[in-house]
Design a protein around this motif. Structure first.
Motif, PDB file in Angstrom:
ATOM      1  N   PRO A  10       8.545  -2.962  13.368  1.00  0.00           N
ATOM      2  CA  PRO A  10       8.311  -1.811  12.483  1.00  0.00           C
ATOM      3  C   PRO A  10       8.484  -0.483  13.189  1.00  0.00           C
ATOM      4  CG  PRO A  10       6.245  -2.917  13.035  1.00  0.00           C
ATOM      5  CD  PRO A  10       7.344  -3.791  13.535  1.00  0.00           C
ATOM      6  N   HIS A  11       8.966   0.483  12.415  1.00  0.00           N
ATOM      7  CA  HIS A  11       9.174   1.855  12.894  1.00  0.00           C
ATOM      8  C   HIS A  11       7.959   2.714  12.559  1.00  0.00           C
ATOM      9  CE1 HIS A  11      10.924   5.846  13.328  1.00  0.00           C
ATOM     10  NE2 HIS A  11      10.680   6.081  12.054  1.00  0.00           N
ATOM     11  N   ASP A  12       7.516   2.646  11.334  1.00  0.00           N
ATOM     12  CA  ASP A  12       6.303   3.351  10.900  1.00  0.00           C
ATOM     13  C   ASP A  12       5.503   2.364  10.052  1.00  0.00           C
ATOM     14  OD1 ASP A  12       4.376   5.166  10.312  1.00  0.00           O
ATOM     15  OD2 ASP A  12       5.590   6.432   9.012  1.00  0.00           O
ATOM     16  N   GLY A  13       5.161   1.244  10.679  1.00  0.00           N
ATOM     17  CA  GLY A  13       4.651   0.116   9.922  1.00  0.00           C
ATOM     18  C   GLY A  13       5.795  -0.517   9.145  1.00  0.00           C
ATOM     19  N   TYR A  14       5.612  -1.721   8.682  1.00  0.00           N
ATOM     20  CA  TYR A  14       6.595  -2.303   7.775  1.00  0.00           C
ATOM     21  C   TYR A  14       6.544  -1.551   6.448  1.00  0.00           C
ATOM     22  CZ  TYR A  14       7.185  -6.385  10.828  1.00  0.00           C
ATOM     23  OH  TYR A  14       7.474  -7.211  11.881  1.00  0.00           O
ATOM     24  N   LEU A  15       7.695  -1.312   5.860  1.00  0.00           N
ATOM     25  CA  LEU A  15       7.720  -0.670   4.554  1.00  0.00           C
ATOM     26  C   LEU A  15       6.939  -1.496   3.532  1.00  0.00           C
ATOM     27  CD1 LEU A  15       8.772   1.742   2.952  1.00  0.00           C
ATOM     28  CD2 LEU A  15      10.879   0.466   2.526  1.00  0.00           C
ATOM     29  N   ALA A  16       6.916  -2.805   3.751  1.00  0.00           N
ATOM     30  CA  ALA A  16       6.176  -3.691   2.855  1.00  0.00           C
ATOM     31  C   ALA A  16       4.680  -3.379   2.817  1.00  0.00           C
ATOM     32  CB  ALA A  16       6.380  -5.148   3.280  1.00  0.00           C
ATOM     33  N   GLU A  17       4.134  -2.818   3.897  1.00  0.00           N
ATOM     34  CA  GLU A  17       2.718  -2.455   3.898  1.00  0.00           C
ATOM     35  C   GLU A  17       2.431  -1.403   2.837  1.00  0.00           C
ATOM     36  OE1 GLU A  17       1.427  -1.363   7.876  1.00  0.00           O
ATOM     37  OE2 GLU A  17       2.855  -2.768   8.738  1.00  0.00           O
ATOM     38  N   HIS A  18       3.452  -0.630   2.489  1.00  0.00           N
ATOM     39  CA  HIS A  18       3.312   0.445   1.507  1.00  0.00           C
ATOM     40  C   HIS A  18       3.611  -0.047   0.093  1.00  0.00           C
ATOM     41  CE1 HIS A  18       3.140   4.690   0.442  1.00  0.00           C
ATOM     42  NE2 HIS A  18       4.322   4.630  -0.126  1.00  0.00           N
ATOM     43  N   LEU A  19       4.524  -1.003  -0.025  1.00  0.00           N
ATOM     44  CA  LEU A  19       5.087  -1.360  -1.331  1.00  0.00           C
ATOM     45  C   LEU A  19       4.613  -2.691  -1.904  1.00  0.00           C
ATOM     46  CD1 LEU A  19       8.843  -0.355  -0.808  1.00  0.00           C
ATOM     47  CD2 LEU A  19       6.962   1.037  -1.678  1.00  0.00           C
ATOM     48  N   MET A  20       3.986  -3.538  -1.082  1.00  0.00           N
ATOM     49  CA  MET A  20       3.661  -4.893  -1.523  1.00  0.00           C
ATOM     50  C   MET A  20       2.159  -5.157  -1.440  1.00  0.00           C
ATOM     51  SD  MET A  20       6.727  -6.127  -2.218  1.00  0.00           S
ATOM     52  CE  MET A  20       6.767  -7.924  -2.149  1.00  0.00           C
ATOM     53  N   ARG A  21       1.730  -6.218  -2.131  1.00  0.00           N
ATOM     54  CA  ARG A  21       0.350  -6.669  -2.089  1.00  0.00           C
ATOM     55  C   ARG A  21       0.317  -8.174  -2.304  1.00  0.00           C
ATOM     56  NH1 ARG A  21      -3.337  -6.005  -7.277  1.00  0.00           N
ATOM     57  NH2 ARG A  21      -4.181  -7.806  -6.177  1.00  0.00           N
ATOM     58  N   THR A  22      -0.826  -8.777  -2.057  1.00  0.00           N
ATOM     59  CA  THR A  22      -0.986 -10.200  -2.361  1.00  0.00           C
ATOM     60  C   THR A  22      -1.853 -10.367  -3.605  1.00  0.00           C
ATOM     61  OG1 THR A  22      -2.859 -10.293  -0.830  1.00  0.00           O
ATOM     62  CG2 THR A  22      -0.710 -10.996   0.012  1.00  0.00           C
ATOM     63  N   LYS A  23      -1.514 -11.380  -4.402  1.00  0.00           N
ATOM     64  CA  LYS A  23      -2.320 -11.785  -5.557  1.00  0.00           C
ATOM     65  C   LYS A  23      -2.741 -13.237  -5.366  1.00  0.00           C
ATOM     66  CE  LYS A  23      -0.189  -8.834  -9.089  1.00  0.00           C
ATOM     67  NZ  LYS A  23       0.455  -8.811 -10.429  1.00  0.00           N
ATOM     68  N   SER A  25      -1.017  12.093  -1.555  1.00  0.00           N
ATOM     69  CA  SER A  25      -0.417  11.126  -2.475  1.00  0.00           C
ATOM     70  C   SER A  25      -0.263   9.769  -1.801  1.00  0.00           C
ATOM     71  CB  SER A  25       0.960  11.611  -2.949  1.00  0.00           C
ATOM     72  OG  SER A  25       1.575  10.614  -3.752  1.00  0.00           O
ATOM     73  N   ALA A  26      -0.903   8.770  -2.359  1.00  0.00           N
ATOM     74  CA  ALA A  26      -0.772   7.405  -1.841  1.00  0.00           C
ATOM     75  C   ALA A  26       0.569   6.788  -2.217  1.00  0.00           C
ATOM     76  CB  ALA A  26      -1.908   6.537  -2.381  1.00  0.00           C
ATOM     77  N   ARG A  27       1.285   7.437  -3.144  1.00  0.00           N
ATOM     78  CA  ARG A  27       2.572   6.893  -3.584  1.00  0.00           C
ATOM     79  C   ARG A  27       3.732   7.300  -2.689  1.00  0.00           C
ATOM     80  NH1 ARG A  27       5.098   8.300  -7.524  1.00  0.00           N
ATOM     81  NH2 ARG A  27       4.356  10.451  -7.692  1.00  0.00           N
ATOM     82  N   VAL A  28       3.528   8.349  -1.883  1.00  0.00           N
ATOM     83  CA  VAL A  28       4.641   8.930  -1.129  1.00  0.00           C
ATOM     84  C   VAL A  28       4.443   8.672   0.368  1.00  0.00           C
ATOM     85  CG1 VAL A  28       5.928  11.025  -0.595  1.00  0.00           C
ATOM     86  CG2 VAL A  28       4.963  10.696  -2.887  1.00  0.00           C
ATOM     87  N   LEU A  29       5.424   8.017   0.957  1.00  0.00           N
ATOM     88  CA  LEU A  29       5.444   7.788   2.398  1.00  0.00           C
ATOM     89  C   LEU A  29       6.283   8.893   3.027  1.00  0.00           C
ATOM     90  CD1 LEU A  29       4.802   5.913   4.823  1.00  0.00           C
ATOM     91  CD2 LEU A  29       6.940   4.711   4.316  1.00  0.00           C
ATOM     92  N   THR A  30       5.672   9.715   3.864  1.00  0.00           N
ATOM     93  CA  THR A  30       6.395  10.831   4.477  1.00  0.00           C
ATOM     94  C   THR A  30       6.927  10.437   5.850  1.00  0.00           C
ATOM     95  OG1 THR A  30       4.315  11.725   5.331  1.00  0.00           O
ATOM     96  CG2 THR A  30       5.114  12.604   3.242  1.00  0.00           C
ATOM     97  N   GLN A  31       8.129  10.904   6.121  1.00  0.00           N
ATOM     98  CA  GLN A  31       8.746  10.728   7.437  1.00  0.00           C
ATOM     99  C   GLN A  31       8.977  12.115   8.003  1.00  0.00           C
ATOM    100  OE1 GLN A  31       9.887   7.147   8.666  1.00  0.00           O
ATOM    101  NE2 GLN A  31       8.004   7.271   7.458  1.00  0.00           N
ATOM    102  N   GLY A  32       7.965  12.624   8.685  1.00  0.00           N
ATOM    103  CA  GLY A  32       8.011  13.982   9.209  1.00  0.00           C
ATOM    104  C   GLY A  32       8.219  13.993  10.703  1.00  0.00           C
ATOM    105  N   PRO A  33       7.738  15.037  11.358  1.00  0.00           N
ATOM    106  CA  PRO A  33       7.902  15.120  12.811  1.00  0.00           C
ATOM    107  C   PRO A  33       7.276  13.914  13.511  1.00  0.00           C
ATOM    108  CG  PRO A  33       7.141  17.213  11.906  1.00  0.00           C
ATOM    109  CD  PRO A  33       7.050  16.211  10.801  1.00  0.00           C
TER     110      PRO A  33
END
Length: 459
Positions: free
Chosen positions: A437-450, A236-244
């Motif tokens: 960033p801890h696991d990349g910036y969260l913005a890399e997952h949630l934002m885009r440029t137009k 799923s590209a929509r879900v960012l997992t924070q696992g081991p």
């Protein structure tokens, strides 16, 4: 006083008919937590979608104000000291770790103005009416509207990531951990008191079925858990997992490890060994046994204390849960040599519960499967590495601390996609700072440029 953790919905607090008990480590009742049904979840998300987006300046101001409320205020009838002691009593997280984690979350809230700017592409602007769009520019925009959070309960520090979504203009629905819902409740309450509307930020304590509804009907989500959770959402590209995290340390032979033993011990034991950034494996070029022995001596000196003791550093669990972890450790250790914790990691306390004592094991190969086994207490596997092994044993690391002076090796580690963060030299794997960033910036997952260009006649 019994604690009631209610849902915080668009219309205010909601106490559901179905509730689960909240208990201390000693098994005594400390309160109840609501379990809202799927219908309530769906109605909440519908109301959130209809809510207007809070302007950027208002969001950033509210985050800064919330930091002070969260850190110093009385929220839900609990002052900071009572809140921190409650978290420690319920979860077994040492009081000093709780306080460090709470301070970290407050720092994150205060830092969102700067973090947001750091995460935004250099060539972009964050408002369509910025002067750059007159000649054509990239505008930074959200990919979606609602961000869901399935929070973990290992330490309050897990709540230091998702506030970034609020800074970016997302509406956020938080499903708290049943083990430790108090931090999520306090943080959501503080943010709402600071200015985030009730239909922009909600708290949805639920069972697993309703939790799946939150993820399915939100635009994006962050989910914490073990490898099973990572596997569940891998496609799923929509879900960012924070696992081991499987964080590691590499020591090459030109480095004197004796001068680094404090850093090694801190990487293993910080936050009671519960964080995904805690070192799971240490690989040594040369003989790893002296490193394992010296590290074991340092970790052995940590005292076993009740979680609410001011000097406690190790996590406390129920005796039954601690024994289950001990049995699992013995099963997976296999042919590894136990340097510390070989008999048992369980140290029962007179006041109830048991401390999870540190464990250090020695393996004979950099390909040993134990090097990727991560447990929620100070547990580390120490083994050999040589240049012929290459970077393969270091892959799949949330953090790798490389104690080396070899530029070619550093280049290879930096280029390895499965190493998320690379720390060099005298920096523990547990180092963090807001804005980095801890696991990349969260913005890399949630934002885009137009791309945008506008005429001067458009206001």
């Amino acid at each position: 006083m019994l604690i009631q953790i209610d849902a915080l919905g668009p219309a205010g607090p909601f106490r559901s008919r179905e509730r689960k008990p909240l208990t201390s480590l000693a098994g005594t009742s400390i309160g109840e937590i609501s379990q809202v049904p799927p219908l309530y979840v769906r109605r909440t998300l519908t109301a959130m979608r209809a809510a207007p987006v809070l302007p950027t300046a208002a969001r950033l101001s509210a985050l800064e104000k919330a930091a002070e409320i969260f850190l110093h205020g009385t929220v839900g009838g609990l002052d900071p000291d009572a809140f921190e002691r409650l978290v420690s009593t319920a979860s077994g997280v040492p009081l000093v770790v709780v306080r460090q984690s709470v301070a970290w979350v407050a720092d994150v809230l205060r830092s969102q103005r700067a973090t947001r700017e750091l995460a935004m592409p250099r060539g972009a602007v964050d408002e369509w009416h910025a002067p750059q769009t007159l000649d054509g520019a990239a505008v930074w925009t959200r990919k979606g509207d609602i961000f869901a959070v399935h929070a973990a309960g290992n330490t309050p520090a897990v709540h230091g990531l998702w506030p970034e979504a609020l800074a970016m203009g997302y509406k956020v629905a938080v499903r708290p951990s049943t083990r430790e819902p108090f931090t999520a409740f306090r943080l959501v309450s503080a943010l709402r008191e600071a200015g985030f509307p009730a239909d922009v930020l909600t708290l949805l304590p639920t069972d697993y079925d309703a939790a799946d509804v939150i993820i399915a009907e939100s635009d994006f989500a962050i989910v914490y858990g073990g490898q099973d959770v990572v596997d569940k959402y891998a496609t799923s590209a929509r879900v960012l997992t924070q696992g081991p995290g499987r964080s590691k340390i590499l020591i090459t032979d030109e480095v004197d490890w004796r001068a680094k033993i404090d850093i090694l011990a801190a990487s293993v034991s910080h936050l009671g060994g519960t964080a995904c950034t805690c070192a799971t494996a240490i690989l040594v070029e040369g003989d790893p046994e002296p490193v394992a022995v010296a590290l074991a001596e340092r970790l052995r000196a940590i005292p076993s204390l009740p979680a609410d003791h001011p000097d406690a550093l190790l996590t406390v669990g129920t005796t039954a849960a601690a024994r289950e972890v001990d049995r699992y450790l013995h099963a997976v250790a296999g042919d590894a040599t136990a340097i510390l914790g070989g008999d048992t990691i369980v140290d029962e306390l007179p006041s109830g519960g048991a401390v999870l004592r540190p464990a250090v094991h020695l393996v004979t190969s950099s390909a040993a499967p134990q090097l990727n086994i991560e447990l929620g207490f100070p547990c580390v596997w120490v083994g050999p590495w040589n240049a012929r092994d290459g970077i393969a044993p270091l892959r799949d690391s949330l953090v790798l601390t490389a104690m080396t002076s070899r530029a070619d090796l550093i280049d290879a580690l930096l280029d390895e996609p499965s190493i998320t963060n690379l720390y060099l030299g005298d920096n523990p794997t547990t180092w963090l700072r807001p804005g980095v960033p801890h696991d990349g910036y969260l913005a890399e997952h949630l934002m885009r440029t137009k791309g945008m260009i506008r005429s001067a006649t458009v206001p």
